[in-house]
Design a protein around this motif. Structure first.
Motif, mmCIF file in Angstrom:
data_model
loop_
_atom_site.group_PDB
_atom_site.id
_atom_site.type_symbol
_atom_site.label_atom_id
_atom_site.label_comp_id
_atom_site.label_asym_id
_atom_site.label_seq_id
_atom_site.Cartn_x
_atom_site.Cartn_y
_atom_site.Cartn_z
ATOM 1 N N GLU A 1 0.832 -1.207 0.000
ATOM 2 C CA GLU A 1 0.000 0.000 0.000
ATOM 3 C C GLU A 1 0.866 1.256 0.000
ATOM 4 O O GLU A 1 0.415 2.325 0.431
ATOM 5 C CB GLU A 1 -0.924 0.002 1.221
ATOM 6 C CG GLU A 1 -2.031 -1.025 1.176
ATOM 7 C CD GLU A 1 -3.361 -0.473 0.665
ATOM 8 O OE1 GLU A 1 -3.393 0.689 0.220
ATOM 9 O OE2 GLU A 1 -4.365 -1.208 0.736
ATOM 10 N N VAL A 2 2.107 1.130 -0.486
ATOM 11 C CA VAL A 2 3.019 2.272 -0.471
ATOM 12 C C VAL A 2 2.421 3.465 -1.207
ATOM 13 O O VAL A 2 2.476 4.599 -0.722
ATOM 14 C CB VAL A 2 4.383 1.877 -1.067
ATOM 15 C CG1 VAL A 2 5.258 3.109 -1.296
ATOM 16 C CG2 VAL A 2 5.098 0.890 -0.135
ATOM 17 N N GLN A 3 1.839 3.233 -2.373
ATOM 18 C CA GLN A 3 1.278 4.331 -3.159
ATOM 19 C C GLN A 3 -0.226 4.501 -2.937
ATOM 20 O O GLN A 3 -0.739 5.619 -2.982
ATOM 21 C CB GLN A 3 1.557 4.115 -4.653
ATOM 22 C CG GLN A 3 1.237 5.305 -5.523
ATOM 23 C CD GLN A 3 1.839 5.233 -6.918
ATOM 24 O OE1 GLN A 3 1.385 5.904 -7.825
ATOM 25 N NE2 GLN A 3 2.873 4.425 -7.096
ATOM 26 N N THR A 4 -0.929 3.426 -2.666
ATOM 27 C CA THR A 4 -2.385 3.483 -2.551
ATOM 28 C C THR A 4 -2.861 3.834 -1.147
ATOM 29 O O THR A 4 -4.026 4.205 -0.967
ATOM 30 C CB THR A 4 -3.015 2.139 -2.946
ATOM 31 O OG1 THR A 4 -2.392 1.088 -2.182
ATOM 32 C CG2 THR A 4 -2.828 1.862 -4.424
ATOM 33 N N GLY A 5 -2.006 3.731 -0.150
ATOM 34 C CA GLY A 5 -2.410 3.933 1.227
ATOM 35 C C GLY A 5 -2.552 5.394 1.627
ATOM 36 O O GLY A 5 -2.292 6.312 0.859
ATOM 37 N N VAL A 6 -3.005 5.593 2.865
ATOM 38 C CA VAL A 6 -3.172 6.922 3.478
ATOM 39 C C VAL A 6 -4.180 7.765 2.684
ATOM 40 O O VAL A 6 -3.927 8.909 2.317
ATOM 41 C CB VAL A 6 -1.827 7.647 3.653
ATOM 42 C CG1 VAL A 6 -1.982 8.811 4.646
ATOM 43 C CG2 VAL A 6 -0.727 6.714 4.152
ATOM 44 N N GLY A 7 -5.323 7.161 2.377
ATOM 45 C CA GLY A 7 -6.430 7.895 1.798
ATOM 46 C C GLY A 7 -6.403 8.105 0.308
ATOM 47 O O GLY A 7 -7.357 8.671 -0.261
ATOM 48 N N ARG A 8 -5.367 7.688 -0.366
ATOM 49 C CA ARG A 8 -5.200 7.989 -1.796
ATOM 50 C C ARG A 8 -6.379 7.523 -2.645
ATOM 51 O O ARG A 8 -6.758 8.184 -3.617
ATOM 52 C CB ARG A 8 -3.887 7.345 -2.278
ATOM 53 C CG ARG A 8 -3.563 7.418 -3.757
ATOM 54 C CD ARG A 8 -3.520 8.806 -4.312
ATOM 55 N NE ARG A 8 -2.584 9.714 -3.675
ATOM 56 C CZ ARG A 8 -2.489 11.003 -3.979
ATOM 57 N NH1 ARG A 8 -3.286 11.531 -4.917
ATOM 58 N NH2 ARG A 8 -1.644 11.775 -3.346
ATOM 59 N N THR A 9 -6.989 6.379 -2.300
ATOM 60 C CA THR A 9 -8.067 5.828 -3.134
ATOM 61 C C THR A 9 -9.460 6.091 -2.574
ATOM 62 O O THR A 9 -10.447 5.604 -3.119
ATOM 63 C CB THR A 9 -7.885 4.310 -3.335
ATOM 64 O OG1 THR A 9 -8.083 3.650 -2.075
ATOM 65 C CG2 THR A 9 -6.509 3.997 -3.889
ATOM 66 N N GLY A 10 -9.550 6.855 -1.471
ATOM 67 C CA GLY A 10 -10.848 7.157 -0.885
ATOM 68 C C GLY A 10 -11.171 6.377 0.371
ATOM 69 O O GLY A 10 -12.208 6.610 1.009
ATOM 70 N N SER A 11 -10.321 5.452 0.740
ATOM 71 C CA SER A 11 -10.355 4.790 2.043
ATOM 72 C C SER A 11 -8.929 4.837 2.567
ATOM 73 O O SER A 11 -7.987 5.030 1.799
ATOM 74 C CB SER A 11 -10.855 3.347 1.940
ATOM 75 O OG SER A 11 -10.119 2.621 0.964
ATOM 76 N N PHE A 12 -8.749 4.681 3.883
ATOM 77 C CA PHE A 12 -7.386 4.850 4.392
ATOM 78 C C PHE A 12 -6.434 3.867 3.732
ATOM 79 O O PHE A 12 -5.328 4.218 3.335
ATOM 80 C CB PHE A 12 -7.342 4.702 5.923
ATOM 81 C CG PHE A 12 -6.053 5.222 6.503
ATOM 82 C CD1 PHE A 12 -5.903 6.570 6.803
ATOM 83 C CD2 PHE A 12 -4.974 4.374 6.736
ATOM 84 C CE1 PHE A 12 -4.697 7.063 7.313
ATOM 85 C CE2 PHE A 12 -3.779 4.856 7.239
ATOM 86 C CZ PHE A 12 -3.641 6.202 7.525
ATOM 87 N N TYR A 13 -6.876 2.615 3.605
ATOM 88 C CA TYR A 13 -6.141 1.609 2.831
ATOM 89 C C TYR A 13 -7.005 1.185 1.650
ATOM 90 O O TYR A 13 -8.218 1.026 1.791
ATOM 91 C CB TYR A 13 -5.822 0.381 3.684
ATOM 92 C CG TYR A 13 -4.899 0.638 4.844
ATOM 93 C CD1 TYR A 13 -3.531 0.766 4.657
ATOM 94 C CD2 TYR A 13 -5.403 0.764 6.138
ATOM 95 C CE1 TYR A 13 -2.680 1.012 5.720
ATOM 96 C CE2 TYR A 13 -4.554 1.008 7.207
ATOM 97 C CZ TYR A 13 -3.200 1.135 6.987
ATOM 98 O OH TYR A 13 -2.365 1.390 8.045
ATOM 99 N N ALA A 14 -6.388 0.967 0.516
ATOM 100 C CA ALA A 14 -7.151 0.554 -0.664
ATOM 101 C C ALA A 14 -7.769 -0.827 -0.474
ATOM 102 O O ALA A 14 -8.857 -1.106 -1.013
ATOM 103 C CB ALA A 14 -6.245 0.569 -1.891
ATOM 104 N N PHE A 15 -7.116 -1.703 0.280
ATOM 105 C CA PHE A 15 -7.615 -3.073 0.408
ATOM 106 C C PHE A 15 -8.961 -3.127 1.124
ATOM 107 O O PHE A 15 -9.720 -4.085 0.959
ATOM 108 C CB PHE A 15 -6.578 -3.982 1.092
ATOM 109 C CG PHE A 15 -6.422 -3.797 2.580
ATOM 110 C CD1 PHE A 15 -7.332 -4.348 3.466
ATOM 111 C CD2 PHE A 15 -5.340 -3.103 3.097
ATOM 112 C CE1 PHE A 15 -7.172 -4.196 4.845
ATOM 113 C CE2 PHE A 15 -5.163 -2.944 4.462
ATOM 114 C CZ PHE A 15 -6.090 -3.492 5.347
ATOM 115 N N GLU A 16 -9.279 -2.099 1.900
ATOM 116 C CA GLU A 16 -10.549 -2.079 2.627
ATOM 117 C C GLU A 16 -11.740 -2.175 1.683
ATOM 118 O O GLU A 16 -12.778 -2.762 2.028
ATOM 119 C CB GLU A 16 -10.676 -0.788 3.429
ATOM 120 C CG GLU A 16 -9.640 -0.550 4.497
ATOM 121 C CD GLU A 16 -9.809 0.830 5.107
ATOM 122 O OE1 GLU A 16 -10.909 1.116 5.629
ATOM 123 O OE2 GLU A 16 -8.861 1.640 5.067
#
Length: 379
Positions: free
Chosen positions: A217-232
């Motif tokens: 989640e280096v690039q997708t994490g911390v809200g980048r995709t609209g949730s804190f982690y993308a996997f959520e």
């Protein structure tokens, strides 16, 4: 200023003609005073934009208190951040380092160490996916199957494999596999989301064979995709998560999160970092997490992303992504990025024909409209 003749910098980044001297929110300014809409955010790092007042205040306050003391000692900001990341991810324990590639290096080591801890010494294989990017250091490079990045560095870390096609990944996960690494959206691979069905199948194959399921989640994490982690958003349940980039808005930090059963393999002396998780970077990361994890903040990312997707469909083709992480196809990505910079918009090329848009998450609808005006009719 072009970094060429006379520069004392190594040329691994190639020629750079722009020199940035100041930032403010979603804007950067070069040495001539020219303003740019920053749709790179330091390559998906400055999620709260440039010169955010809370970040500036925290850096100043913490620098006047304690910057670094090493991991010989506990520090309260590090412990606070570990509790927050654990609560947000559902994972149990955290190791801090300084970057995304270091986080993935640590995850590779943890996966193999866990296999050895369980006396499953045959489990040495690390599986990754075609078009993956996990970093530039030796282990991370070994699971980044891009010949242009790997050229000249052979032999790489042994027993790191990737199929030529996505469909082949399941066949590589068996009783000899320590872990399979995936990205929910392959950022350097063109900003291509992987299908939920494939990711669920990979997780299930890991469960069936005893391999660890690792999400980068280096690039997708911390809200980048609209949730804190993308996997959520996909109902996934990783054993290990790696993160960095947006976690401290430009301060160097990386993290590895793991289930307690897996984390126990990292006993005293098994891994370490001099600077990892020092008081300064974790103080900043705590502020970032407080802001980004708020439901209204994440809802704004979703709303802005929907608007940005509409605009990109007017500017290019094959628009893919999620939240505020998008890619689109153009005829010549490098040329498009150069022309966009001339018009005051900063972008990155992630392939011969793919352009990436990863603006700060504090972007406004007005700035999306401004970007569209600046790029109108650009080919």
């Amino acid at each position: 200023m072009t970094v060429v003749a006379g520069s004392k910098l190594m040329n691994n980044y190639g020629q750079r003609s722009l020199e940035m001297v100041r930032g403010d929110g979603a804007y950067l300014y070069d040495q001539t005073g020219k303003q740019y809409l920053d749709f790179t955010a330091g390559i998906a790092v400055c999620n709260l934009g440039h010169a955010h007042p809370s970040i500036t205040e925290t850096i100043s306050r913490q620098a006047a208190t304690l910057i670094h003391c090493s991991n010989l000692y506990l520090n309260p900001e590090q412990q606070r951040l570990a509790r927050s990341l654990s609560a947000l991810s559902g994972l149990d324990e955290v190791f801090f380092c300084n970057s995304g590639t270091e986080a993935n290096e640590a995850a590779i080591k943890l996966a193999r160490k866990y296999a050895a801890f369980r006396q499953e010494t045959q489990r040495t294989r690390i599986v990754s996916l075609p078009n993956a990017f996990h970093g530039r250091t030796f282990g991370s490079l070994s699971i980044t199957p891009k010949p242009a990045y790997q050229a000249g560095y052979a032999p790489l870390v042994p027993d790191c494999v990737a199929p030529t096609e996505l469909a082949g990944v399941l066949d590589l996960i068996d009783e000899h596999t320590a872990a399979c690494f995936v990205e929910v959206i392959q950022g350097e691979g063109g900003v291509r989301p992987l299908s939920q069905d494939l990711l669920v199948a990979i997780e299930q194959r890991c469960r069936d064979t005893g391999a660890l399921f690792v999400i980068d989640e280096v690039q997708t994490g911390v809200g980048r995709t609209g949730s804190f982690y993308a996997f959520e958003q996909l109902g996934l349940h990783p054993d290990i998560v790696t993160m960095a980039k947006g976690l401290a808005n430009g301060m160097p930090i990386g993290a590895v999160l793991a289930k307690s059963e897996v984390a126990q393999a990292f006993g005293p002396g098994s891994h370490g970092s001099t600077f990892g998780g020092n008081p300064l970077v974790t103080a900043v990361a705590n502020v970032v997490c407080e802001i980004v994890s708020q439901p209204q903040f994440l809802s704004s990312v979703v709303s802005l992303g929907e608007r940005l997707e509409q605009v990109l469909n007017r500017l290019g083709t094959e628009v893919t992504g999620r939240g505020l992480m998008w890619g689109m196809t153009v005829s010549d990505a490098k040329q498009y990025v150069a022309k966009a910079a001339e018009r005051g918009v900063l972008l990155t090329a992630v392939g011969d024909t793919r352009v990436r848009f990863v603006p700060p998450l504090i972007l406004t609808h007005e700035q999306i409209a401004e970007m569209e005006r600046r790029l109108a009719d650009l080919e």
